[in-house]
Design an enzyme around this catalytic site. Sequence first.
Site, PDB file in Angstrom:
ATOM      1  N   ARG A  44       0.848  -1.195   0.000  1.00  0.00           N
ATOM      2  CA  ARG A  44       0.000   0.000   0.000  1.00  0.00           C
ATOM      3  C   ARG A  44       0.882   1.243   0.000  1.00  0.00           C
ATOM      4  O   ARG A  44       1.688   1.431   0.914  1.00  0.00           O
ATOM      5  CB  ARG A  44      -0.910  -0.008   1.237  1.00  0.00           C
ATOM      6  CG  ARG A  44      -1.692   1.273   1.415  1.00  0.00           C
ATOM      7  CD  ARG A  44      -2.641   1.240   2.614  1.00  0.00           C
ATOM      8  NE  ARG A  44      -3.278   2.537   2.739  1.00  0.00           N
ATOM      9  CZ  ARG A  44      -3.272   3.308   3.821  1.00  0.00           C
ATOM     10  NH1 ARG A  44      -2.687   2.897   4.934  1.00  0.00           N
ATOM     11  NH2 ARG A  44      -3.857   4.478   3.814  1.00  0.00           N
ATOM     12  N   HIS A  62      -2.880  10.944   1.279  1.00  0.00           N
ATOM     13  CA  HIS A  62      -2.375  10.661   2.623  1.00  0.00           C
ATOM     14  C   HIS A  62      -1.760  11.973   3.158  1.00  0.00           C
ATOM     15  O   HIS A  62      -0.556  12.078   3.352  1.00  0.00           O
ATOM     16  CB  HIS A  62      -1.360   9.522   2.582  1.00  0.00           C
ATOM     17  CG  HIS A  62      -1.124   8.854   3.913  1.00  0.00           C
ATOM     18  ND1 HIS A  62      -1.274   7.500   4.117  1.00  0.00           N
ATOM     19  CD2 HIS A  62      -0.743   9.357   5.109  1.00  0.00           C
ATOM     20  CE1 HIS A  62      -0.972   7.197   5.379  1.00  0.00           C
ATOM     21  NE2 HIS A  62      -0.649   8.312   6.000  1.00  0.00           N
ATOM     22  N   GLU A  73      -7.448   8.400   6.742  1.00  0.00           N
ATOM     23  CA  GLU A  73      -7.743   8.974   8.056  1.00  0.00           C
ATOM     24  C   GLU A  73      -8.268  10.414   8.012  1.00  0.00           C
ATOM     25  O   GLU A  73      -7.630  11.343   8.517  1.00  0.00           O
ATOM     26  CB  GLU A  73      -6.504   8.899   8.952  1.00  0.00           C
ATOM     27  CG  GLU A  73      -6.018   7.478   9.150  1.00  0.00           C
ATOM     28  CD  GLU A  73      -4.860   7.367  10.154  1.00  0.00           C
ATOM     29  OE1 GLU A  73      -4.290   8.405  10.526  1.00  0.00           O
ATOM     30  OE2 GLU A  73      -4.555   6.248  10.572  1.00  0.00           O
ATOM     31  N   ASN A 115      -7.489   1.451   9.900  1.00  0.00           N
ATOM     32  CA  ASN A 115      -6.182   1.697  10.511  1.00  0.00           C
ATOM     33  C   ASN A 115      -6.369   1.566  12.013  1.00  0.00           C
ATOM     34  O   ASN A 115      -7.164   2.311  12.606  1.00  0.00           O
ATOM     35  CB  ASN A 115      -5.675   3.103  10.171  1.00  0.00           C
ATOM     36  CG  ASN A 115      -5.341   3.260   8.697  1.00  0.00           C
ATOM     37  OD1 ASN A 115      -5.463   2.317   7.906  1.00  0.00           O
ATOM     38  ND2 ASN A 115      -4.909   4.446   8.316  1.00  0.00           N
ATOM     39  N   TYR A 166      -4.366   1.031  15.827  1.00  0.00           N
ATOM     40  CA  TYR A 166      -3.125   0.991  16.609  1.00  0.00           C
ATOM     41  C   TYR A 166      -3.345   0.652  18.075  1.00  0.00           C
ATOM     42  O   TYR A 166      -2.577  -0.079  18.674  1.00  0.00           O
ATOM     43  CB  TYR A 166      -2.396   2.341  16.500  1.00  0.00           C
ATOM     44  CG  TYR A 166      -1.812   2.554  15.126  1.00  0.00           C
ATOM     45  CD1 TYR A 166      -0.563   2.039  14.796  1.00  0.00           C
ATOM     46  CD2 TYR A 166      -2.522   3.224  14.132  1.00  0.00           C
ATOM     47  CE1 TYR A 166      -0.027   2.193  13.529  1.00  0.00           C
ATOM     48  CE2 TYR A 166      -1.991   3.390  12.857  1.00  0.00           C
ATOM     49  CZ  TYR A 166      -0.755   2.869  12.563  1.00  0.00           C
ATOM     50  OH  TYR A 166      -0.232   3.015  11.308  1.00  0.00           O
ATOM     51  N   GLU A 225      -3.628  -0.392   8.099  1.00  0.00           N
ATOM     52  CA  GLU A 225      -2.453  -0.056   8.912  1.00  0.00           C
ATOM     53  C   GLU A 225      -2.586  -0.716  10.275  1.00  0.00           C
ATOM     54  O   GLU A 225      -3.663  -0.686  10.875  1.00  0.00           O
ATOM     55  CB  GLU A 225      -2.323   1.464   9.154  1.00  0.00           C
ATOM     56  CG  GLU A 225      -1.867   2.257   7.967  1.00  0.00           C
ATOM     57  CD  GLU A 225      -1.741   3.756   8.265  1.00  0.00           C
ATOM     58  OE1 GLU A 225      -1.553   4.142   9.441  1.00  0.00           O
ATOM     59  OE2 GLU A 225      -1.837   4.532   7.300  1.00  0.00           O
TER      60      GLU A 225
HETATM   61  C1  PNW Z   1      -1.336   7.034  11.150  1.00  0.00           C
HETATM   62  N1  PNW Z   1      -3.046   8.830  17.137  1.00  0.00           N
HETATM   63  O1  PNW Z   1      -1.509   8.199  11.868  1.00  0.00           O
HETATM   64  C2  PNW Z   1      -0.923   7.470   9.757  1.00  0.00           C
HETATM   65  O2  PNW Z   1      -1.789   7.006   8.759  1.00  0.00           O
HETATM   66  C3  PNW Z   1       0.495   7.169   9.414  1.00  0.00           C
HETATM   67  O3  PNW Z   1       0.931   8.013   8.388  1.00  0.00           O
HETATM   68  C4  PNW Z   1       1.365   7.242  10.651  1.00  0.00           C
HETATM   69  O4  PNW Z   1       2.732   7.166  10.401  1.00  0.00           O
HETATM   70  C5  PNW Z   1       0.905   6.113  11.556  1.00  0.00           C
HETATM   71  O5  PNW Z   1      -0.480   6.187  11.825  1.00  0.00           O
HETATM   72  C6  PNW Z   1       1.647   6.023  12.879  1.00  0.00           C
HETATM   73  O6  PNW Z   1       1.383   7.148  13.669  1.00  0.00           O
HETATM   74  C7  PNW Z   1      -1.883   8.263  13.190  1.00  0.00           C
HETATM   75  O7  PNW Z   1      -2.470   9.711  17.820  1.00  0.00           O
HETATM   76  C8  PNW Z   1      -1.287   9.229  13.968  1.00  0.00           C
HETATM   77  O8  PNW Z   1      -3.960   8.127  17.650  1.00  0.00           O
HETATM   78  C9  PNW Z   1      -1.664   9.405  15.272  1.00  0.00           C
HETATM   79  C10 PNW Z   1      -2.665   8.610  15.809  1.00  0.00           C
HETATM   80  C11 PNW Z   1      -3.272   7.641  15.031  1.00  0.00           C
HETATM   81  C12 PNW Z   1      -2.876   7.465  13.719  1.00  0.00           C
END
Ligand code: PNW
Length: 495
Positions: free
Chosen positions: A81, A127, A174, A316, A318, A386
């Site tokens: 991607r 992006h 996002e 995405n 995390y 992601e």
């Molecule tokens: C994503 N948060 O961003 C982006 O799509 C990427 O480009 C980035 O490198 C990656 O996650 C890692 O950070 C985020 O604070 C940035 O919750 C911050 C957050 C979530 C996603």
Amino acid sequence: MAPHLPSASLPSDFEWGFATASYQIEGAVAKDGRGKSIWDNFCHLEPSRTKGANGDVACDHYHRFEEDFDLLSKYGAKAYRLSLSWSRIIPLGGRSDPINEQGVAFYNRLIDALLARGIVPWITLYHWDLPQGIHDRYGGWLDVEESQLDFERYAKVCYERFGDRVKHWITLNEPWIVSIFGYSTGGNAPGRSSTNPQSTEGDSATEPWIVGKALIMSHARAVALYNKEFKSLQRGKIGISLNGDYYEPWDSQDEHDHQAAERRMEFHIGWFANPICLAEDYPECMRSQLGDRLPKLTDADLLTLRDAEVDFYGMNYYTSQFARHCHTPAPSEDYKGNVDELQENKQGLSVGEPSGVHWLRSTPALFRKHLTRIYRKYKKPIYITENGCPCPGEDRMTVEEAVNDIYRIRYFQDHINAVALSRDEDGSDIRGYFAWSLMDNLEWSDGYGVRFGVTFTDYDTLERTPKKSALLLRDIIESHMVSQSDLAGVKESRI
Ligand code: PNW
């Protein structure tokens, strides 16, 4: 010892690979006619709002993509991607502005180099790197009408030039981060905010909600165009990537915290997913809290959204958090839906193991809940576009230390297991997984310190070194691709 048999399965055609974004890796910002984006300007503000970092060179992927794609082959990736830099293709961004053939040629080289290796390209159109030209001309995403017409034309150019070979499109990455970090907190480009002392312009009470509508309608126009004019010929699929954490109530005994958790997710995801996946208005809780600050979706808008059916939900993911209701949020934080976000619950229990960045703790069990909730609510096939983390202390490690990325390996194992469980046990239709990221890169306002890559990037020499997780991801995924009959046997023996 018996070999480890995973408890849940993935199908043999499960799509998987690694993800990146243009501004985070490409560099070569002034090469071959590229126009500036809002990130070029934001990264050169004085005093710095990106820890002194900028994308002028980044990973120099522009000149090293062959080497990087050799790494993808080595890691066994089926798919990759990437995102396109709008201002490489249309330097000034607008619908009457000229196309830069050298920019088109660069992305043709990337696409062909992937296909030559048997790797499927997944392309994100946007992006975060808005052409500075349209930001200057009319305020970029702040102009709902102009921006959607310019984005539609940009999308059209991409389908025309690349759609013969590209069969997987993601319109936006996002939109929540674009709206809130760009126009409420001011932490990301263009850095507008009325609550951030570093910002000189902006209105956090109104701008993020206007930008949100511009993004929703830009996405919708690009999808409607694809569905109407390109899909039957090119036979591709199109969707969007939405971020959003899962929220548990801070006090599981308090009904208000249960409501706060649900409301927090509506403010994060429903804001975009209601219009985009269901062709419906914003969630009711947003309307009642924000009133007229939330621009209306007109009947005509909803009709366009109906013509813009997506083929998949790009997720995405995390981390997750706890939600505690609050009655008087700081004005700088009312975008959270009158909710406090915490990493420990009322009993002091942590939501997960800390990583190498403050906002991310490893929360695989809540990932499963999140996947299942999203699938049941929005009923679209899910691709995880992601998922990844930096290891604790990785920002201070030498390359020899960083390649031994045990925390990341465990994170991948646990999160991929959650995907398989949500599929098997909860019936979610999840079809693919992209690890973030192929290599350490410019982590936006965090600069180059925070390392999300499966490949170590030495920013002095630009040398790449695979970390252990890079070579293991394939095994982790394939270990779930047991035949259904084997799996039935495993389940049988548990009863
Ligand atoms: C994503 N948060 O961003 C982006 O799509 C990427 O480009 C980035 O490198 C990656 O996650 C890692 O950070 C985020 O604070 C940035 O919750 C911050 C957050 C979530 C996603």
